[in-house]
Design a protein around this motif. Structure first.
Motif, short mmCIF file in Angstrom:
data_model
loop_
_atom_site.label_atom_id
_atom_site.label_comp_id
_atom_site.label_asym_id
_atom_site.label_seq_id
_atom_site.Cartn_x
_atom_site.Cartn_y
_atom_site.Cartn_z
N VAL A 175 -8.13 -7.76 -4.88
CA VAL A 175 -8.45 -6.43 -5.91
C VAL A 175 -7.66 -6.37 -6.29
O VAL A 175 -6.60 -6.56 -6.36
CB VAL A 175 -8.59 -5.15 -4.43
CG1 VAL A 175 -9.66 -5.93 -3.60
CG2 VAL A 175 -7.29 -4.98 -3.62
N ALA A 176 -7.60 -5.23 -7.30
CA ALA A 176 -6.40 -4.92 -8.45
C ALA A 176 -6.48 -3.20 -8.81
O ALA A 176 -7.75 -2.28 -9.10
CB ALA A 176 -6.33 -5.40 -9.80
N VAL A 177 -5.15 -1.98 -9.00
CA VAL A 177 -5.46 -1.06 -9.45
C VAL A 177 -4.97 -1.52 -10.99
O VAL A 177 -4.70 -2.17 -11.39
CB VAL A 177 -4.78 -0.38 -9.19
CG1 VAL A 177 -4.74 1.08 -9.35
CG2 VAL A 177 -5.08 -0.18 -7.55
N VAL A 205 -12.11 -4.94 -8.76
CA VAL A 205 -11.05 -3.63 -9.53
C VAL A 205 -11.33 -1.93 -8.79
O VAL A 205 -12.59 -2.80 -8.38
CB VAL A 205 -11.33 -3.20 -11.42
CG1 VAL A 205 -9.98 -1.96 -11.49
CG2 VAL A 205 -11.16 -3.92 -12.06
N ILE A 206 -11.16 -2.29 -8.15
CA ILE A 206 -11.03 -0.97 -7.27
C ILE A 206 -10.33 0.72 -7.72
O ILE A 206 -10.60 1.85 -7.11
CB ILE A 206 -10.17 -1.15 -5.32
CG1 ILE A 206 -9.06 -1.18 -6.22
CG2 ILE A 206 -11.08 -2.28 -4.74
CD1 ILE A 206 -8.10 -1.05 -4.79
N GLU A 251 0.79 -0.85 0.09
CA GLU A 251 0.07 -0.07 -0.19
C GLU A 251 0.82 0.99 0.40
O GLU A 251 0.38 2.38 -0.72
CB GLU A 251 -0.70 -0.09 1.53
CG GLU A 251 -0.06 0.52 2.83
CD GLU A 251 0.35 -1.25 3.26
OE1 GLU A 251 0.47 -1.73 2.58
OE2 GLU A 251 1.07 -0.27 4.61
N THR A 252 2.88 1.33 0.04
CA THR A 252 2.90 2.13 0.09
C THR A 252 3.39 2.69 -1.26
O THR A 252 3.97 4.05 -0.75
CB THR A 252 4.35 2.06 0.85
OG1 THR A 252 4.95 0.70 -0.20
CG2 THR A 252 4.18 1.80 2.56
N VAL A 253 2.81 2.14 -2.11
CA VAL A 253 3.53 2.16 -3.15
C VAL A 253 3.05 3.95 -3.65
O VAL A 253 3.91 4.75 -3.75
CB VAL A 253 3.06 1.25 -4.72
CG1 VAL A 253 2.72 2.54 -5.78
CG2 VAL A 253 3.78 0.25 -4.64
N LEU A 303 -4.25 0.03 -3.20
CA LEU A 303 -4.51 -0.66 -2.62
C LEU A 303 -4.46 -0.29 -0.55
O LEU A 303 -3.33 0.38 -0.70
CB LEU A 303 -3.09 -1.50 -2.26
CG LEU A 303 -2.89 -2.14 -3.99
CD1 LEU A 303 -1.73 -3.04 -3.79
CD2 LEU A 303 -4.11 -2.96 -4.07
N SER A 304 -5.24 -0.65 -0.04
CA SER A 304 -4.77 -0.01 1.47
C SER A 304 -3.76 -1.74 2.50
O SER A 304 -4.08 -2.72 1.50
CB SER A 304 -5.92 -0.52 2.04
OG SER A 304 -6.59 -1.91 2.35
N GLY A 305 -3.41 -1.17 4.30
CA GLY A 305 -2.66 -1.82 4.13
C GLY A 305 -3.44 -3.81 4.49
O GLY A 305 -2.97 -4.34 4.67
N ALA A 306 -5.01 -3.86 4.82
CA ALA A 306 -5.58 -4.57 4.63
C ALA A 306 -5.86 -5.43 3.69
O ALA A 306 -5.62 -6.22 4.23
CB ALA A 306 -7.59 -3.96 5.25
#
Lengths: 394, 264
Positions: A150-152, A181-182, A123-125, A139-142
Motif C-alpha cells: 500500500v502507498a501514501v 493507494v490508501i 506507521e509511527t510517522v 500506513l497501519s501497523g498491520a
C-alpha cells in the motif's frame, strides 16, 4: 563654515548639475541595491530552510550511521529495522520512533510516469513528524507487519499521476511492483522552485524487499520535550555503539541542522554581499572622479571663496559634504530600490527573499563612508588651492 | 620685524629723503602697508621678479589708484596687500600687525575681517541670489543666517540695489553685478577695499556709476579704497596715485623709481 551651510551649498551645487549628479550616484545606487537584494535573498533562503527543518515536527533526533559532516559521503548503513524497536525500548515509547529507507524510483499509472522519492517507513510517522493527510489513511501497523503493498502519495505525486481523478483505492506501479493507494498527504509547498511533495510512503518491510536491501537509512526519535533532547542524544549513541562495536553513529537535532545550514547560508550571504560591495567601491571611484572634475571646474569659485576668507578646512568641508551627500542620497535611493526589488522577488518569483535590516544599516553606513573616503582626496585638493592661481583661472 | 625696523631697512636701500616721510609712532597705523616687498616667481628654470622692493602704505580713508603698464607688478602688489599671496621677502602689515607669522588660515581670517575685494569680472556665484552672494563672506565668520541676511540687505541698500535682493547675477546688468560685488566687499565692514579694474568690463556710463558708488562709500564710511586701473579718468579722480613700472614704484610725474609710495 558651519555644517548646515556646507549642506545647503552642497545641495545647490548638486542641483546645478542634476544629470551629472544622478549619473554619479548611479554607481552607489546600483551597489547598495545589489547588496540589499543579495542579502535579502540569502536571508530568505536561510529562513526557508529553517521553516522546512522546523516543519518536520518538534523535538526530533535523527539517528544516522557514521559521522555527520558536510562534504563527506554518507556512511554505509548497518542500521536494521530491529534497531527501531531497540531504540523504542530505550526511550520507553515505540510510538516515538520512526524509520526510513528511501530510494528514487519510477512510479507509474497507465502511461503517466513520475520519478519520486520512495520512502519505506513505519506507521509511527504521523506521531513523530508533522505530516497531515489530505485524504485516506496512513500506513497501519498491520501494513508494516504483513508487508502490504500500500502507498501514501505526496500531493504532487498524486496530482501528476492522477490529475483530477481520486487516487485513493487505485493502483500505482513502483519499480514494476503494484501498490494500492490508501492516502494522500497535504501539500507542503516548494523550495527554490523544487516541489517537496513528490514522494511516496510505503511500509518499510515492502520497501526493503522492493529495493533489495536489509538496512534502513535513518531512525527518527521524538523526544518527549525540549530538555530531554540532549540526554537522549547521548544515550542513543552510547546504546548503538555498544550494540555495534567499532561503528559510529550520529544523533543530530533540528537545532544542529539549523546551525550548520545557517552558518553555510550565512557565509554564502556574506560572500554575495561582498561581491556586491565591490560595485559600491567602483561607485565610490566614480564619485571621486566627478568630484575632481567639479573641483577643477569650480577653481574660480574656490579662489573667490578663499579671497572672501574661506579657510582651507571650509573649502575642504564644502567639497567633502558634497561627496558625502552624493553617496548618501545614492545609498538611500539604492536601499529603496533594493527593498522594492527584494519584496517583488519574494512575492512574484520562486525566490524567497527577506529584508535583513542589518543590511540596510550596513549599506547606509557604507555609502556615507564611501563618500568620506572617496571625497577626501578631491576635497583636500580644493582646500589647498592657491587663491591667486585659482582666481586667475579662466 | 617691526614697522620701524622695516622702514630703516627700506631707508638703507632707498633714497635718503624717502625715510623721513614715515613715522609710525606719530600717526595711526596704516590700514595696510608693504615694506620693501619683493616677489619672484620661478618660471621653468628661470626666475621672474614681479616686485623688486616696493614699499607702499594705505592709510585709513585713503583713496588710491594703482596705475602702470601691464606686467609692471600692479596685480602682484595687490595680491600681497590683499593677503592672497606672500612676499618672497619684505613684510606686509595690516593695521600695524606683521602678517608673516600667520599661517594660511590666519591670513584667511584676517582677510575676511579687514579686506574687501572687487574684481574686474565681478566673480559672483551664478546660481546664487544677490543677497546670498553678498552674505558669502559672513558665512566664513560664523555669522547666523538672520544676521547674514540683515547685513547683506543693508549692504545692497547701501549700493542702491535694495530692490534686487533675490535676483541672480544673470538677471542683473553689468553695473548692477559690480555693485553687488561691492556690497559683498563691504558687508564685512573691512578697513580696506581692493578693486582690480572694477570698471574694466563696464561701459563708461555704468563704469561712472560704479566709481561714484565707490567714492561715496569711501567718503561716507571712511573705508580705504585702492583700485588698480588703466583708465586715466578713473585714476585722476583718486586722491593719490601710485605708479608702477618694472616691479618698482615710480614717481607719478617723473617716472623715476622711488623707494616709498608718495604719501599725501
Amino acid at each position: 563654515m558651519k555644517l548646515g551651510e556646507a549642506f545647503s551649498s552642497a545641495l545647490t551645487a548638486l542641483r546645478a548639475n542634476r544629470l551629472r549628479s544622478v549619473l554619479t550616484m548611479l554607481g552607489v545606487i546600483i551597489g547598495v541595491a545589489a547588496v540589499v537584494i543579495l542579502v535579502a535573498i540569502g536571508s530568505g533562503a536561510k529562513r526557508e530552510v529553517e521553516r522546512q527543518v522546523e516543519g518536520l515536527g518538534s523535538n526530533l533526533i535523527l539517528v544516522v550511521p557514521g559521522q555527520v559532516q558536510f562534504g563527506s559521503a554518507p556512511a554505509l548503513s548497518r542500521l536494521q529495522l530491529e534497531d527501531a524497536a531497540f531504540l523504542g525500548r530505550l526511550v520507553g515509547n515505540q510510538d516515538a520512533v520512526a524509520v526510513t529507507v528511501s530510494s528514487g524510483e519510477q512510479v507509474r499509472v497507465g502511461n503517466r510516469m513520475v520519478f519520486a522519492n520512495v520512502n519505506g517507513t513505519t506507521e509511527t510517522v504521523p506521531l513523530v513528524f508533522d505530516r497531515p493527510l489530505a485524504r485516506g489513511r496512513y500506513l497501519s501497523g498491520a501494513d508494516v507487519e504483513t508487508r502490504r503493498r500500500v502507498a501514501v502519495l505526496g500531493s504532487q505525486t498524486a496530482r501528476d499521476l492522477f490529475g483530477d481523478v481520486e487516487p485513493v483505492g487505485r493502483q500505482v506501479t513502483i519499480a514494476g511492483v503494484r501498490f494500492r493507494v490508501i492516502g494522500v498527504f497535504t501539500e507542503i509547498g516548494s523550495t527554490f522552485g523544487v516541489s517537496r511533495d513528490l514522494e511516496v510512503h510505503v511500509p518499510v518491510s515492502a520497501a526493503q524487499r522492493l529495493f533489495g536491501v536489509e538496512r534502513i537509512d535513518a531512525i527518527a526519535v521524538k523526544a518527549p520535550n525540549l530538555d530531554a533532547i540532549g540526554p537522549l542524544q547521548s544515550r542513543i549513541i552510547a546504546a548503538l555503539q555498544d550494540k555495534y562495536e567499532g561503528e559510529t553513529f550520529s544523533a543530530v537535532t533540528q537545532t544542529q541542522i539549523l546551525g550548520t545550514v545557517g552558518s553555510i547560508l550565512g557565509l554564502l550571504t556574506i560572500v554575495l554581499a561582498a561581491i556586491a560591495g565591490i560595485s559600491l567601491v567602483v561607485g565610490g571611484v566614480g564619485v571621486s572622479n566627478i568630484m575632481l572634475v567639479s573641483v577643477r571646474e569650480r577653481t574660480r569659485e574656490i579662489g573667490l571663496r578663499k579671497a572672501l576668507g574661506a579657510r582651507q578646512r571650509d573649502v575642504l568641508a564644502q567639497f567633502l559634504v558634497e561627496a558625502v551627500v552624493l553617496t548618501t542620497v545614492g545609498g538611500l535611493i539604492g536601499m529603496g530600490l533594493g527593498v522594492g526589488a527584494a519584496l517583488a522577488a519574494d512575492r512574484f518569483t520562486q525566490l524567497p527573499a527577506e529584508i535583513a535590516w542589518w543590511s540596510l544599516a550596513l549599506a547606509f553606513g557604507v555609502s556615507v563612508a564611501v563618500g568620506v573616503f572617496f571625497g577626501v582626496f578631491p576635497a583636500r585638493r580644493a582646500g589647498s588651492l592657491d587663491p591667486v592661481v585659482a582666481l586667475r583661472t579662466e | 620685524m617691526s614697522p620701524l625696523e622695516g622702514a630703516q631697512r627700506a631707508a638703507s636701500q632707498g633714497p635718503p629723503e624717502a625715510s623721513s616721510q614715515v613715522d609710525p609712532q606719530a600717526s595711526p597705523p596704516a590700514a595696510v602697508e608693504a615694506v620693501d616687498v619683493r616677489r619672484s616667481y620661478r618660471v621653468g628654470s628661470g626666475q621672474v621678479d614681479a616686485l623688486r622692493g616696493v614699499s607702499v602704505s594705505i592709510r585709513p580713508g585713503d583713496y588710491v589708484a594703482l596705475i602702470g603698464p601691464s606686467g609692471s607688478g600692479k596685480s602682484t602688489l595687490m595680491h600681497l596687500l590683499g593677503l592672497l599671496d606672500r612676499p618672497t621677502s619684505g613684510q606686509v602689515l595690516v593695521a600695524g600687525r606683521d602678517t608673516r607669522t600667520l599661517d594660511d588660515d590666519g591670513l584667511a581670517e584676517l582677510r575676511n575681517r579687514t579686506i574687501g575685494f572687487v574684481f574686474q569680472a565681478f566673480q559672483l556665484l551664478a546660481r546664487t541670489t544677490a543677497v546670498d552672494n553678498v552674505a558669502l563672506p559672513l558665512i566664513y565668520r560664523g555669522a547666523g543666517r538672520r544676521e547674514r541676511r540683515d547685513r547683506a540687505v543693508a549692504a545692497l541698500e547701501a549700493v542702491g540695489l535694495g530692490h534686487r535682493l533675490d535676483h541672480r547675477p544673470a538677471q542683473l546688468s553689468g553695473g548692477e553685478q559690480q555693485r553687488v560685488a561691492i556690497a559683498r566687499a563691504l558687508v564685512g565692514e573691512p578697513s580696506l577695499l581692493l578693486a582690480d579694474e572694477p570698471t574694466g568690463n563696464l561701459d563708461s556710463v555704468t563704469g561712472a556709476e560704479v566709481m561714484a558708488t565707490l567714492e561715496r562709500l569711501n567718503r561716507e564710511r571712511g573705508v580705504a579704497v585702492m583700485l588698480v586701473t588703466h583708465d586715466r579718468d578713473v585714476a585722476a579722480r583718486a586722491g593719490r596715485q601710485i605708479r608702477m613700472r618694472d616691479g618698482l614704484v615710480v614717481d607719478p610725474a617723473t617716472a623715476a623709481p622711488v623707494a616709498w609710495g608718495p604719501d599725501s
